[in-house]
Each structure stands twice: as structure tokens, then as C-alpha cells.
Write a protein that holds these residues in place. Structure first.
Motif, PDB file in Angstrom:
ATOM      1  N   SER A   1       0.837  -1.206   0.000  1.00  0.00           N
ATOM      2  CA  SER A   1       0.000   0.000   0.000  1.00  0.00           C
ATOM      3  C   SER A   1       0.869   1.252   0.000  1.00  0.00           C
ATOM      4  N   PHE A   2       0.281   2.341  -0.462  1.00  0.00           N
ATOM      5  CA  PHE A   2       0.923   3.645  -0.337  1.00  0.00           C
ATOM      6  C   PHE A   2      -0.150   4.718  -0.318  1.00  0.00           C
ATOM      7  N   LEU A   3       0.225   5.904   0.129  1.00  0.00           N
ATOM      8  CA  LEU A   3      -0.684   7.041   0.201  1.00  0.00           C
ATOM      9  C   LEU A   3      -0.577   7.877  -1.073  1.00  0.00           C
ATOM     10  N   CYS A   4      -1.664   8.533  -1.441  1.00  0.00           N
ATOM     11  CA  CYS A   4      -1.628   9.453  -2.573  1.00  0.00           C
ATOM     12  C   CYS A   4      -2.632  10.577  -2.366  1.00  0.00           C
ATOM     13  N   HIS A   5      -2.337  11.702  -2.967  1.00  0.00           N
ATOM     14  CA  HIS A   5      -3.174  12.892  -2.882  1.00  0.00           C
ATOM     15  C   HIS A   5      -4.457  12.653  -3.674  1.00  0.00           C
ATOM     16  N   ASP A   6      -5.612  12.989  -3.109  1.00  0.00           N
ATOM     17  CA  ASP A   6      -6.881  12.683  -3.767  1.00  0.00           C
ATOM     18  C   ASP A   6      -7.035  13.379  -5.114  1.00  0.00           C
ATOM     19  N   VAL A   7      -6.576  14.625  -5.224  1.00  0.00           N
ATOM     20  CA  VAL A   7      -6.743  15.354  -6.483  1.00  0.00           C
ATOM     21  C   VAL A   7      -5.831  14.796  -7.563  1.00  0.00           C
ATOM     22  N   ALA A   8      -4.574  14.509  -7.210  1.00  0.00           N
ATOM     23  CA  ALA A   8      -3.656  13.913  -8.179  1.00  0.00           C
ATOM     24  C   ALA A   8      -4.178  12.556  -8.653  1.00  0.00           C
ATOM     25  N   SER A   9      -4.798  11.815  -7.746  1.00  0.00           N
ATOM     26  CA  SER A   9      -5.368  10.507  -8.112  1.00  0.00           C
ATOM     27  C   SER A   9      -6.524  10.677  -9.087  1.00  0.00           C
ATOM     28  N   ALA A  10      -7.409  11.629  -8.798  1.00  0.00           N
ATOM     29  CA  ALA A  10      -8.541  11.873  -9.697  1.00  0.00           C
ATOM     30  C   ALA A  10      -8.048  12.328 -11.063  1.00  0.00           C
ATOM     31  N   ALA A  11      -7.004  13.154 -11.087  1.00  0.00           N
ATOM     32  CA  ALA A  11      -6.442  13.603 -12.357  1.00  0.00           C
ATOM     33  C   ALA A  11      -5.851  12.428 -13.130  1.00  0.00           C
ATOM     34  N   SER A  12      -5.264  11.472 -12.422  1.00  0.00           N
ATOM     35  CA  SER A  12      -4.728  10.279 -13.064  1.00  0.00           C
ATOM     36  C   SER A  12      -5.839   9.473 -13.722  1.00  0.00           C
ATOM     37  N   ALA A  13      -6.965   9.340 -13.016  1.00  0.00           N
ATOM     38  CA  ALA A  13      -8.118   8.644 -13.603  1.00  0.00           C
ATOM     39  C   ALA A  13      -8.624   9.386 -14.830  1.00  0.00           C
ATOM     40  N   GLU A  14      -8.605  10.706 -14.770  1.00  0.00           N
ATOM     41  CA  GLU A  14      -9.036  11.510 -15.917  1.00  0.00           C
ATOM     42  C   GLU A  14      -8.077  11.335 -17.092  1.00  0.00           C
ATOM     43  N   ARG A  15      -6.798  11.238 -16.799  1.00  0.00           N
ATOM     44  CA  ARG A  15      -5.804  11.031 -17.854  1.00  0.00           C
ATOM     45  C   ARG A  15      -6.068   9.730 -18.614  1.00  0.00           C
ATOM     46  N   TRP A  16      -6.423   8.694 -17.877  1.00  0.00           N
ATOM     47  CA  TRP A  16      -6.762   7.426 -18.520  1.00  0.00           C
ATOM     48  C   TRP A  16      -8.025   7.554 -19.355  1.00  0.00           C
ATOM     49  N   SER A  17      -9.004   8.285 -18.862  1.00  0.00           N
ATOM     50  CA  SER A  17     -10.292   8.404 -19.554  1.00  0.00           C
ATOM     51  C   SER A  17     -10.196   9.270 -20.798  1.00  0.00           C
ATOM     52  N   ASN A  18      -9.400  10.318 -20.733  1.00  0.00           N
ATOM     53  CA  ASN A  18      -9.322  11.300 -21.815  1.00  0.00           C
ATOM     54  C   ASN A  18      -8.155  11.081 -22.762  1.00  0.00           C
ATOM     55  N   ASN A  19      -7.077  10.540 -22.228  1.00  0.00           N
ATOM     56  CA  ASN A  19      -5.831  10.388 -22.985  1.00  0.00           C
ATOM     57  C   ASN A  19      -5.357  11.729 -23.540  1.00  0.00           C
ATOM     58  N   ILE A  20      -5.523  12.792 -22.745  1.00  0.00           N
ATOM     59  CA  ILE A  20      -4.991  14.101 -23.092  1.00  0.00           C
ATOM     60  C   ILE A  20      -3.620  14.215 -22.438  1.00  0.00           C
TER      61      ILE A  20
END
Length: 379
Positions: free
Chosen positions: A189-208
Motif C-alpha cells: 500500500s501507499f498514500l496518494c493525494h486525492d486530487v492527483a489521483s482523480a487527475a490520473s483517472a481523468e488522464r486514462w479516460s481522456n488520454n490528453i
């Protein structure tokens, strides 16, 4: 970060692995592709493609998936990755909820659970986190030996090692470690910032490749993605736009300063008239409720100022996420008009977009960190 294929080298062993990784990546991105199509797309010989496909099948990373429609000759077999060959889990922790998701190698959410649970820095609470992960695995019969790990998303700043949070006012938490949160979680396990994580999910969805992500929740956050990678800043606190000043000397923010964007653009501004229920606010707005409409107009004005500032700094697409962002489909044009009036360089604001990653985006993004790492190192 998203998988980036390494520069090819002359060593034959590395060239072989490089080609295998390219073939696997192409199959992952374009399901149901034939060996001849792979050869054509990657400019490889057909024997090379066939050899790599056989190896990938032996590794159980891909499998045949039917045949293309016949064009008169023998039908071509097509392939897909074994998407559940490995699975990652993401946890999203907020002040009052815990969400857990399981994500496959395609970045798709294959299971999720959500429960109301008020955060407290206690052994009982951390036991609940372990139980949420176990519940997700057991309810959806996920093979434990395929779990890569658990990414734990929290609304706080995380150090570069992803093992400790050092600023988390939303949870009234000054400092805590991965060992605290994961004491009852039986996977890496590791910790991550919630906003950076959401942006990562968006990167996968948008591929921008490059964009600025704004999370519009009960607190405001931001993340900068540059060429598919998160720019974290020198102190791992880049894009903290919730604390840019849009009304100097204005309302007092929870950080102790005045005039912050957070005080004017958080979801709390909208839910102040609906007892904390955002969907009720938008129901009232749809019904042309006068009070809701007045608050919304002012909200858009303030948000437009912040977006224009971001655009002037970064000159990239700006994506609205979070709970408020998810409701913007019917209102994005109203916001764009306001932004375009502030922008000195263009008469439109088509660079402002509504998020695509919406269902537990922070939890999904936390899980995707493990998926990215796996894809970078395999096959």
C-alpha cells in the motif's frame, strides 16, 4: 504515470522485449486486433508478431478472442489482453465516507463498495479500512494472488516517498504514515493525494497529454498533468489552487487566509442552502429556484476568474472534476461565456471541459498507480 515505452536499443534481448511490450500495449489499447493488423501498425514482420503473440499467450497476458468477419478468405483471429491478469485496489478516504474500487489492466472499474464512515485517527477506523478492502475482494470473488496492491487516496499533501501525509486539514490530521492507514490491509500500500489521483483517472479516460484538473468538492484542489505525468512541484504541493486569491481580503478560508478560491468555489457554497446535499441544490437549480439561481450565477463568476488565471499561466485544457464538476454538463456553456470574456487571446473557451472520470475518480486513480507501474515493467 501512464506507461511510456522505452527507447529501443541494439541489444537483441532488449529489442525482443521492446517489441513484445509494443505488441502488448497495442492489443491493450485496441482490443480485437489481428496479427496482420499488428504487423502493419507496428511495422514488424509477421513471424516476429506471431512469435511474440505465442510468448504473450504462454505468459497468460493475452488470449484469442474470436475472429474477424470473413472477406472471402480465411478469417483472421483477433486478440485481447487478459484484463484481470492483475488487479489493483483503490481506497478513497474523505471526512465521512470510505470508497473502495478494484481496477483491471484496462483501467476499468470491475468492483466497488462505498460506506458512510466518519474519519477518526483510531485503530477501530483503520480496521474498517482493512475490512472494506476484504469486503470488496470477497463480495466480487477477486483472486487475492492477482491483487497488485492498494492505493490509499486522502485529501492531504503527501511526501515524495508516498509514505506520509504532512498536511491534511480536511481530516484534521497533521502527520500520518502509510503504516497507520494500512495496518489491517494485507497488500502492498501507499498514500496518494486525492486530487492527483482523480487527475490520473481523468488522464486514462481522456488520454490528453497535458491539462490542468480542478477538483470541485467540499474543498478545492488542483493537479497539473504535463506530457502524461503529474507535475508535483518542489515541495509536492503544486496546483493548490484552492488557496489562490480571487477576492483579496474577502471571506476567511479554512487555511486562515482571506479571499481564497476555496471560500468561493467549493461545493459548500452551493450546499449551504440544501443542508449539505449537492443533488438537491441542482434539483432546485433545474427548477429555476430563485435563491439557487442567484448563488449559482455568483459561483460561476468566481470560478471563471480562477479558470482564466490558470489558463494565463499554463495555456492548456482545463478539466472540471469533483462532485460539482460531475454536474456541469448542462452548464458548461454558461461558464465558457464568462471565461471567454476574461480571456484576452480568444473569443471562445473550448479549452474548458467537463470530466469523464466520475465514479469514485480518486479511488480509481489511486489504484491506477499500481496498474501504471505494472504496465511499465511488464511484459
Amino acid at each position: 504515470m501512464m506507461q511510456q515505452l522505452h527507447t529501443p536499443v541494439t541489444n537483441s534481448k532488449n529489442i525482443k522485449r521492446y517489441n513484445r511490450a509494443r505488441i502488448y500495449d497495442l492489443i491493450r489499447k485496441e482490443t480485437n486486433i489481428s496479427k496482420q493488423q499488428i504487423a502493419n501498425r507496428l511495422h514488424l514482420s509477421l513471424p516476429t508478431v506471431i512469435q511474440n503473440l505465442n510468448e504473450l499467450q504462454q505468459m497468460e497476458l493475452i488470449r484469442p478472442n474470436g475472429y474477424h468477419d470473413s472477406t472471402g478468405g480465411r478469417r483472421a483471429q483477433h486478440y485481447e489482453i487478459v484484463s484481470d491478469y492483475r488487479i489493483a485496489v483503490g481506497l478513497s478516504i474523505t471526512r465521512h465516507h470510505i470508497a473502495a474500487v478494484a481496477v483491471d489492466l484496462n483501467g476499468h472499474t470491475i468492483a466497488s463498495v462505498r460506506r458512510r464512515q466518519t474519519f477518526s485517527f483510531t485503530d477501530e477506523y483503520f480496521r474498517t479500512l482493512g475490512a472494506a478492502v476484504d469486503q470488496l475482494i470477497e463480495n466480487h470473488r477477486l483472486p487475492p494472488d492477482r491483487i497488485l496492491g492498494v492505493g490509499i487516496s486522502i485529501p492531504g499533501l503527501i511526501d515524495s516517498s508516498r509514505t506520509r501525509t504532512y498536511y491534511c486539514r480536511v481530516l484534521d490530521l497533521d502527520s500520518a504514515s502509510t503504516d497507520d492507514f494500512a495496518r489491517y490491509i494485507r497488500f502492498p500500500s501507499f498514500l496518494c493525494h486525492d486530487v492527483a489521483s482523480a487527475a490520473s483517472a481523468e488522464r486514462w479516460s481522456n488520454n490528453i497529454p497535458t491539462f490542468f484538473y480542478i477538483m470541485l468538492n467540499d474543498s478545492i484542489g488542483g493537479a497539473i498533468i504535463i506530457n502524461h505525468e503529474t507535475f508535483e512541484g518542489v515541495n509536492n504541493r503544486s496546483a493548490e489552487i484552492g488557496h489562490i486569491k480571487i477576492r483579496p481580503g474577502g471571506k476567511k478560508c479554512y487555511c486562515g487566509k482571506r479571499g481564497c478560491m476555496d471560500s468561493y468555489c467549493s461545493a459548500k457554497v452551493l450546499t449551504s442552502i440544501t443542508d449539505g446535499e449537492l443533488h438537491i441544490f441542482f434539483d432546485r437549480l433545474t427548477a429555476h429556484d430563485e435563491q439557487a439561481s442567484r448563488i449559482w450565477e455568483t459561483y460561476l463568476d468566481h470560478l471563471a476568474v480562477a479558470i482564466n488565471d490558470i489558463r494565463m499561466l499554463y495555456d492548456c485544457d482545463i478539466i472540471l472534476g469533483g462532485h460539482v464538476g460531475e454536474h456541469f454538463d448542462d452548464y458548461i456553456d454558461c461558464l465558457k461565456k464568462r471565461v471567454s470574456k476574461l480571456d484576452p487571446f480568444t473569443t471562445d473557451a473550448d479549452y474548458v471541459r467537463v470530466c469523464k472520470a466520475r465514479n469514485e475518480a480518486s479511488a480509481v486513480g489511486a489504484a491506477l498507480s499500481f496498474i501504471d507501474d505494472f504496465l511499465q515493467k511488464n511484459p
